[in-house]
Design an enzyme around this catalytic site. Structure first.
Site, short mmCIF file in Angstrom:
data_model
loop_
_atom_site.label_atom_id
_atom_site.label_comp_id
_atom_site.label_asym_id
_atom_site.label_seq_id
_atom_site.Cartn_x
_atom_site.Cartn_y
_atom_site.Cartn_z
N HIS A 1 0.95 -1.18 -0.01
CA HIS A 1 -0.02 -0.09 0.19
C HIS A 1 1.05 1.16 -0.02
O HIS A 1 2.15 1.19 0.42
CB HIS A 1 -0.81 0.07 1.33
CG HIS A 1 -1.90 1.08 1.37
ND1 HIS A 1 -1.46 2.26 1.95
CD2 HIS A 1 -3.17 0.75 1.18
CE1 HIS A 1 -2.76 3.01 2.09
NE2 HIS A 1 -3.54 2.28 1.63
N ASP B 1 3.22 -4.50 8.09
CA ASP B 1 1.98 -3.63 8.01
C ASP B 1 0.68 -4.62 8.35
O ASP B 1 0.49 -5.48 7.14
CB ASP B 1 1.95 -3.07 6.63
CG ASP B 1 0.60 -2.19 6.10
OD1 ASP B 1 -0.36 -2.32 6.96
OD2 ASP B 1 0.55 -1.51 5.10
N GLN C 1 -4.38 -4.92 6.97
CA GLN C 1 -5.85 -5.78 6.61
C GLN C 1 -5.60 -6.98 7.41
O GLN C 1 -6.79 -7.51 7.57
CB GLN C 1 -5.31 -6.14 5.06
CG GLN C 1 -5.53 -5.06 4.21
CD GLN C 1 -6.73 -4.57 4.03
OE1 GLN C 1 -7.83 -5.29 4.18
NE2 GLN C 1 -7.20 -3.12 3.76
N LYS D 1 -10.00 -0.73 10.51
CA LYS D 1 -10.42 -2.03 9.72
C LYS D 1 -10.55 -3.06 10.71
O LYS D 1 -10.69 -4.30 9.97
CB LYS D 1 -8.73 -2.14 8.93
CG LYS D 1 -8.25 -0.85 8.36
CD LYS D 1 -8.32 -0.82 6.94
CE LYS D 1 -7.59 0.11 6.17
NZ LYS D 1 -7.95 0.44 5.06
N CYS E 1 -4.93 2.39 -3.37
CA CYS E 1 -3.70 3.03 -2.90
C CYS E 1 -2.60 2.10 -3.13
O CYS E 1 -1.80 1.95 -1.93
CB CYS E 1 -3.79 3.43 -1.50
SG CYS E 1 -4.98 4.62 -1.42
N1 PMP Z 1 -1.86 -0.57 4.62
C1 PMP Z 1 -2.85 -1.27 4.08
C2 PMP Z 1 -2.35 -2.81 3.46
C3 PMP Z 1 -3.95 -0.90 4.01
O1 PMP Z 1 -4.76 -1.54 3.53
C4 PMP Z 1 -4.21 0.39 4.44
C5 PMP Z 1 -5.64 0.95 4.18
N2 PMP Z 1 -6.26 0.65 3.06
C6 PMP Z 1 -3.20 1.06 4.89
C7 PMP Z 1 -2.11 0.57 4.97
C8 PMP Z 1 -3.36 2.48 5.32
O2 PMP Z 1 -4.26 2.52 6.72
P1 PMP Z 1 -4.87 4.06 7.33
O3 PMP Z 1 -5.21 4.83 6.09
O4 PMP Z 1 -5.93 3.58 8.09
O5 PMP Z 1 -3.76 4.54 7.92
#
Ligand code: PMP
Length: 417
Positions: free
Chosen positions: A133, A210, A213, A236, A374
């Site tokens: 991401h 990270d 998910q 999430k 993203c």
């Molecule tokens: N890493 C991953 C794998 C994600 O799916 C996401 C959110 N789509 C994020 C980071 C970022 O999370 P946040 O926008 O809640 O900071």
């Protein structure tokens, strides 16, 4: 004064009971019952989480770590109890290893700026993967610009799985940190994190996972994994937005300088010298998201009451059903077919843009995400501008997938496919 009690635990029997815990699932969109398949973007909240946030403001609102009055003491207790709950949920050794942040993005930026930046020299390497991401790419690009370090990227194969041989090859004498996703948001691939960590540690390289998910789909045990950092977002995992967690081993947090300065992160301040607070408060400058932290605790209670293994098994059944049905649609290509995957169905339809698919599905009451998620480098890797992504949560059923299939049949009609 009324205590800030929580709601009764959820009924763990089956998905029909779980669904009843989520008020929003009773909504209608465009006159149809809501079918929510955008859990990768954010999950819906059970009544217990909504109640916990509401109850804090109704009965317990005060600032933390400051007042001597009852409300402030009570708010502090509830905030710190949430921290302890989170530590238990991910099997951290101590609550002090849990830093409250806004979300995964802020957690990764904190590690990049406070852990990595002071340690990086020109030519040092940060190792990420091709399935990340943007939140696990851009903070490293920034710190590389600031220090002259170099970002290295482990490739993925055509199924969206990590190329483990390439990973071993890219782990070098110059690698200072490995930062990888636990579960890829655009593909659903589950990374072999035990192996990633063991190989990195064999070269004394710390690992950040990270978990944005993974946190709502897989049991997470940072102690057994032995990862050095683990980042996730409350929203999430059925909790509120604006609250998230950085787990880090205590020794690392002790060695890291504060990232932001302000109230609460200090022990004493004079114009000549400031002494910082102990961990984790050293990293929590300013008034935190108190209600959010407490409600995140309620969300983890909710998940615990059902059991992550039970949730994972349920979701795996729905994923298998959906994968089979989608693959039978002519002209549909699933992007992300790794042997080890969870919760994510990313796909493209021949001759129809993902946004058009998303819009028609929405008219059908089915909420999915259409775009690059993203993860633009993932789109580039698979040669597509965007995908449609249906992502599962604990309350999704085969009936939800049937509604998705009906919506896709309508896409076929509209586009004459
Ligand atoms: N890493 C991953 C794998 C994600 O799916 C996401 C959110 N789509 C994020 C980071 C970022 O999370 P946040 O926008 O809640 O900071």
């Amino acid at each position: 004064m009324k205590p800030i009690e929580s709601m009764p635990a959820p009924d763990p029997r089956n998905v029909a009971h779980w669904r009843a815990d989520f008020p929003i699932l009773g909504e209608r969109v465009h006159g149809r019952p809501l079918v929510y398949l955008d859990n990768g973007a954010t999950t819906q909240k059970p009544a217990s989480v909504i109640y916990a946030e509401n109850a804090f403001y109704r009965h317990g609102n005060a600032n933390v770590h400051r007042g001597v009055h009852l409300l402030s003491l009570r708010a502090t207790d509830a905030y710190e109890a949430a921290r302890a709950k989170i530590a238990r949920f991910i099997h951290a050794r101590r609550p002090e290893e849990i830093v409250f942040v806004r979300g995964t993005t802020e957690a990764i930026n904190l590690v990049a700026q406070s852990y990595a930046r002071p340690r990086l020299a020109p030519g040092d390497e940060i190792l990420i993967s091709a399935m990340e991401h943007h939140s696990n790419i851009v903070p490293w690009q920034l710190v590389c610009e600031q220090t002259g370090a170099v970002l290295k990227v482990v490739p993925i194969d055509d199924t969206g799985a990590l190329d483990v041989v390439a990973y071993e090859g890219l782990l070098s004498e110059r690698t200072r940190l490995v930062a990888m996703t636990h579960l890829a948001n655009a593909l659903g691939s589950i990374n072999p994190v035990e192996h990633i960590i063991a190989s990195a540690h064999a070269k004394s390289v710390p690992v950040l996972l990270d978990g944005a998910q993974a946190i709502s789909h897989l049991p997470v045990d940072v102690l057994t994994l032995d990862c050095d950092f683990y980042a996730f977002s409350g929203h999430k995992v059925y909790g509120p937005t604006g609250i998230g967690v950085l787990y880090a081993k205590a020794a690392l947090l002790e060695a890291m300088p504060p990232w932001q300065g302000g109230g609460d992160m200090i022990r004493s301040v004079t114009f000549e010298k400031t002494e910082y607070n102990a961990i984790p408060w050293k990293f929590e400058a300013g008034t935190p998201n108190i209600a959010g932290a407490i409600a995140l605790g309620a969300a983890l209670d909710y998940v615990d009451a059902i059991g992550m293994e039970v949730i994972a098994a349920h979701e795996a059944g729905v994923l298998a059903y959906a994968s089979g049905a989608l693959q039978a649609i002519p002209g549909l290509r699933l992007i992300g077919t790794a042997a080890d995957k969870a919760s994510i169905l990313s796909f493209v339809l021949d001759g129809v843009h993902a946004h058009d698919v998303g819009t028609i599905l929405d008219r059908h009451g089915v909420a999915v995400r259409a775009g690059h998620h993203c993860a633009m480098p993932v789109m580039q890797r698979f040669g597509v501008p965007a995908t449609v992504r249906a992502s599962l949560g604990l309350y999704n059923t085969r009936e939800d997938i049937d509604a998705l299939l009906e919506g896709l049949a309508q896409v076929g009609e509209v586009f004459g496919r």
